[in-house]
Design a protein around this motif. Sequence first.
Motif, PDB file in Angstrom:
ATOM      1  N   GLU A 237       0.851  -1.309  -0.215  1.00  0.00           N
ATOM      2  CA  GLU A 237       0.133   0.043   0.122  1.00  0.00           C
ATOM      3  C   GLU A 237       0.822   0.959   0.070  1.00  0.00           C
ATOM      4  O   GLU A 237       0.352   2.363  -0.421  1.00  0.00           O
ATOM      5  N   TYR A 238       1.859   1.137   0.658  1.00  0.00           N
ATOM      6  CA  TYR A 238       3.457   2.243   0.317  1.00  0.00           C
ATOM      7  C   TYR A 238       3.266   3.255  -1.074  1.00  0.00           C
ATOM      8  O   TYR A 238       3.402   3.504  -0.644  1.00  0.00           O
ATOM      9  N   VAL A 239       3.831   1.671  -1.322  1.00  0.00           N
ATOM     10  CA  VAL A 239       4.549   1.514  -2.711  1.00  0.00           C
ATOM     11  C   VAL A 239       3.637   2.329  -3.726  1.00  0.00           C
ATOM     12  O   VAL A 239       4.109   3.126  -3.564  1.00  0.00           O
ATOM     13  N   THR A 240       2.281   1.710  -3.823  1.00  0.00           N
ATOM     14  CA  THR A 240       1.839   2.168  -4.506  1.00  0.00           C
ATOM     15  C   THR A 240       0.506   3.605  -4.406  1.00  0.00           C
ATOM     16  O   THR A 240      -0.298   4.704  -4.804  1.00  0.00           O
TER      17      THR A 240
ATOM     18  N   VAL B 220      10.627  -9.670  -8.248  1.00  0.00           N
ATOM     19  CA  VAL B 220       9.825  -8.556  -8.129  1.00  0.00           C
ATOM     20  C   VAL B 220      10.555  -7.518  -8.028  1.00  0.00           C
ATOM     21  O   VAL B 220      10.762  -7.284  -6.969  1.00  0.00           O
ATOM     22  N   ARG B 221       9.843  -6.253  -7.820  1.00  0.00           N
ATOM     23  CA  ARG B 221      10.722  -4.941  -7.918  1.00  0.00           C
ATOM     24  C   ARG B 221      10.086  -4.071  -7.940  1.00  0.00           C
ATOM     25  O   ARG B 221       8.960  -3.611  -8.656  1.00  0.00           O
ATOM     26  N   PHE B 222      10.257  -3.473  -6.510  1.00  0.00           N
ATOM     27  CA  PHE B 222       9.085  -1.694  -6.264  1.00  0.00           C
ATOM     28  C   PHE B 222      10.465  -0.739  -6.208  1.00  0.00           C
ATOM     29  O   PHE B 222      11.995  -0.764  -5.882  1.00  0.00           O
ATOM     30  N   THR B 223       9.118   0.362  -6.746  1.00  0.00           N
ATOM     31  CA  THR B 223      10.013   1.288  -7.611  1.00  0.00           C
ATOM     32  C   THR B 223       8.855   2.087  -6.905  1.00  0.00           C
ATOM     33  O   THR B 223       7.863   2.458  -7.091  1.00  0.00           O
ATOM     34  N   GLY B 224       9.750   3.801  -6.710  1.00  0.00           N
ATOM     35  CA  GLY B 224       9.104   4.554  -6.286  1.00  0.00           C
ATOM     36  C   GLY B 224       9.741   5.729  -6.367  1.00  0.00           C
ATOM     37  O   GLY B 224      10.629   5.774  -6.072  1.00  0.00           O
ATOM     38  N   ALA B 225       9.019   6.812  -5.270  1.00  0.00           N
ATOM     39  CA  ALA B 225       9.552   7.740  -5.067  1.00  0.00           C
ATOM     40  C   ALA B 225      10.263   8.035  -4.153  1.00  0.00           C
ATOM     41  O   ALA B 225      10.206   7.134  -3.534  1.00  0.00           O
ATOM     42  N   HIS B 226      11.128   8.919  -3.028  1.00  0.00           N
ATOM     43  CA  HIS B 226      11.662   8.883  -2.266  1.00  0.00           C
ATOM     44  C   HIS B 226      13.450   7.799  -2.562  1.00  0.00           C
ATOM     45  O   HIS B 226      13.930   6.964  -1.006  1.00  0.00           O
TER      46      HIS B 226
ATOM     47  N   ALA C 197       4.511   7.113  -2.378  1.00  0.00           N
ATOM     48  CA  ALA C 197       5.633   6.973  -2.741  1.00  0.00           C
ATOM     49  C   ALA C 197       5.393   6.991  -4.057  1.00  0.00           C
ATOM     50  O   ALA C 197       6.245   7.148  -5.372  1.00  0.00           O
ATOM     51  N   HIS C 198       4.008   6.300  -4.570  1.00  0.00           N
ATOM     52  CA  HIS C 198       3.238   6.837  -5.893  1.00  0.00           C
ATOM     53  C   HIS C 198       4.323   5.969  -6.815  1.00  0.00           C
ATOM     54  O   HIS C 198       4.483   6.004  -8.031  1.00  0.00           O
ATOM     55  N   GLY C 199       4.197   4.570  -6.745  1.00  0.00           N
ATOM     56  CA  GLY C 199       5.292   3.374  -7.280  1.00  0.00           C
ATOM     57  C   GLY C 199       4.308   2.317  -7.869  1.00  0.00           C
ATOM     58  O   GLY C 199       3.408   2.530  -7.769  1.00  0.00           O
ATOM     59  N   GLU C 200       5.205   1.716  -7.839  1.00  0.00           N
ATOM     60  CA  GLU C 200       4.655   0.606  -8.601  1.00  0.00           C
ATOM     61  C   GLU C 200       5.286  -1.220  -8.630  1.00  0.00           C
ATOM     62  O   GLU C 200       6.514  -0.749  -7.798  1.00  0.00           O
ATOM     63  N   TRP C 201       5.031  -1.739  -8.809  1.00  0.00           N
ATOM     64  CA  TRP C 201       6.030  -2.986  -8.977  1.00  0.00           C
ATOM     65  C   TRP C 201       5.796  -4.096 -10.636  1.00  0.00           C
ATOM     66  O   TRP C 201       5.032  -3.511 -11.051  1.00  0.00           O
ATOM     67  N   ALA C 202       6.887  -4.350 -10.776  1.00  0.00           N
ATOM     68  CA  ALA C 202       6.910  -4.981 -11.633  1.00  0.00           C
ATOM     69  C   ALA C 202       7.681  -6.833 -11.190  1.00  0.00           C
ATOM     70  O   ALA C 202       8.239  -6.960 -10.447  1.00  0.00           O
ATOM     71  N   LEU C 203       7.106  -7.738 -11.995  1.00  0.00           N
ATOM     72  CA  LEU C 203       7.102  -8.433 -11.889  1.00  0.00           C
ATOM     73  C   LEU C 203       7.868  -9.861 -13.655  1.00  0.00           C
ATOM     74  O   LEU C 203       7.827  -9.116 -14.276  1.00  0.00           O
ATOM     75  N   THR C 204       9.126 -10.270 -13.357  1.00  0.00           N
ATOM     76  CA  THR C 204       9.968 -11.020 -13.839  1.00  0.00           C
ATOM     77  C   THR C 204      10.358 -12.345 -13.859  1.00  0.00           C
ATOM     78  O   THR C 204      10.548 -12.256 -12.568  1.00  0.00           O
ATOM     79  N   ALA C 205      11.066 -13.241 -15.052  1.00  0.00           N
ATOM     80  CA  ALA C 205      11.368 -14.269 -14.863  1.00  0.00           C
ATOM     81  C   ALA C 205      10.233 -14.898 -14.091  1.00  0.00           C
ATOM     82  O   ALA C 205      10.844 -16.276 -13.649  1.00  0.00           O
TER      83      ALA C 205
END
Length: 477
Positions: free
Chosen positions: A251-254, A297-303, A258-266
Motif C-alpha cells: 500500500e505504501y508503494v502504490t 519482484v521489483r518495487f520502485t517509487g519516489a524517495h 511513494a507513487h510507485g509500482e511493482w514489476a514481475l519478471t523471470a
Amino acid sequence: MPARLRALVTVLCAAVLAALLPAAAAHAENRTVQGGRLDWGIKSSFQTYVTGPVAKGGYSLNGGAATVGGSSFRFHSATGTYDGDTGAFHVAFSGGVHFLGHRTSTGAHQLDLTLSRPTVSISGSTGTLHLDVVSRAKDTGAVTTSRQVPFASLSLGGIDMRGGGGTVALDNLPATLTAEGARSFAGYYTAGTALDPVSLSADVKAPAPKRQTRPADTPAPSAESPKPAQTPGGTLQDGAVDWGVRRTFREYVTGDIAHGEWALTAGAQDGGALFRFPGGEGTYEDGDLNAAFRGTVRFTGAHGLDLSLGNVRTVVEDGRGTLYADVTSPDVKEAKVPLVTFTAGEPKPAGGLVKVTEAPAKLTARGAKAFGGMYRAGTEMDPVSLAVALTADAELPALPDLGSEPAPSASPRPEQTGADPSAAPAAATTDAGDFPALPVSLAAGALLLAAAALVTVAQRRRNRARPAASPADPEQG
C-alpha cells in the motif's frame, strides 16, 4: 400463392425454427462463472474505529484476500452460475478479513470478527450478500460461527441482469445490513444500517457443447488407471511459494507517498494479495525441505524506492522455515538473504503434495536491513504459503483468479446520475469473441420477412415471364 412457392415458404420456416430453437435452448441454460473479483470496504467507519485510538486494533487478510483503493477489500476466484435469460446470478468469492480490537490485559480481544467467502445471489430485482462470519459477542464474549449469513441486501436500482455477455460487471451497489447481519456483527450496528457499496465482476463461460454419444461398439476407457507411486521424499517435480511481502508495504508503494509500482519478471506471477514464485526445484525428506524458485519482484517509487527480491529459496528444518531472496537496492546487493522466518510445523505428503498454508512470518535482522530500516526485526510480515510436488501428476494450488479486467460499467443508477429513472439501465456485459444471441421472436421474424421477400421476387419473375394479359383476362378482372 402457387403451390411451389407455398412449399418454399414452408421449407424456409421449418429451417429457421430448426436452427433457432436449439440455440435458444442452449442460451437458456445456466452458464458457469469462473474467475472474477468482488471489492467491498464492509463499512469504512468501522475500519476507522477498529484501527483508531479507541479500539487500538487492526485487521489481517486470509485466503488470498487483498486491499484495493483507499479502503476496500478484494475477494477473488469467483465461481457460480449465471442465467442470461432470467438474470439469475449466484457467485461465491474466496478470501476473508479478520478484525481485532479492544485488547484486554489477558491478551484476548473484545472485538474479534472474521468475515469471509462473500456470495452474491441475485434473482429478479433483489440481491443478497451472504458471508461466513465468526464473531465474539460484546457482552458475553461467546464466539459464534455462522455459515453464509444473509448479511446485506443489495439494491439493483433498476439494473436489468438479463443478457448474454462473457463478463458481468456491477458497480457500487448500495448495501444495507440485514437483521441476521446485525446479529452476526456482534451488535455494533442495527438492521438497516447502510454499509459500503459492493462492486464485482465475473467471467462467464460459453455453454459447453453437447457430448457425443459413444457408439455401442466402441469400448469405453477403463475406469481403473494406474496411479504413480507417491514417494515419501526425494527430488521435487514442481513447486511454488506464495508471499505478499507485507500488505502495508504494498500500500505504501502504490500510495500517495511513494507513487510507485511493482514489476514481475523471470516468471513471477501476481495473485492480487501475493506474489507467486514458481518452478520449485530441490529436495524433500522426512519433513525437511530445501527448494529454490524462479521469479523476481521489483518495487520502485519516489524517495529513492528501488527494491528487488528474486531467486527465492525456502528451507524447512525441524518445523522451522526460512525464506531467502537475493536483494538488490541502493544500499544492499546481497544473495540469499534470510528475509523472514515462519513456523512450518511438520509438513507431510498428501496427494503427492507437501504444503504449508499461510504460515505466520516475522522479519529477520538481515531482512530489516534489506528494507532500509523501514521495519524492525521481528515485524510481522505477510504469511508464507508453499507447495511442492513429489509426483509428476500432483497439481499445485491454483493462484487467486481475479478474472478479466472489468470494462467501465454501463449500469449507473438513475438516482446517482440524474438520468430519467424510467430508463432502466442494464448490467454491463461484454462478449469474448462471440455474438449475443438474438431473441427467438426477433430472429424468426426477420428470417420470415426474408422468406416473404423471396416469395415476392419469385412472383415478380413469374409475372415478367408470362405474356401480357388481355383486358378480359380473369386475373385482371
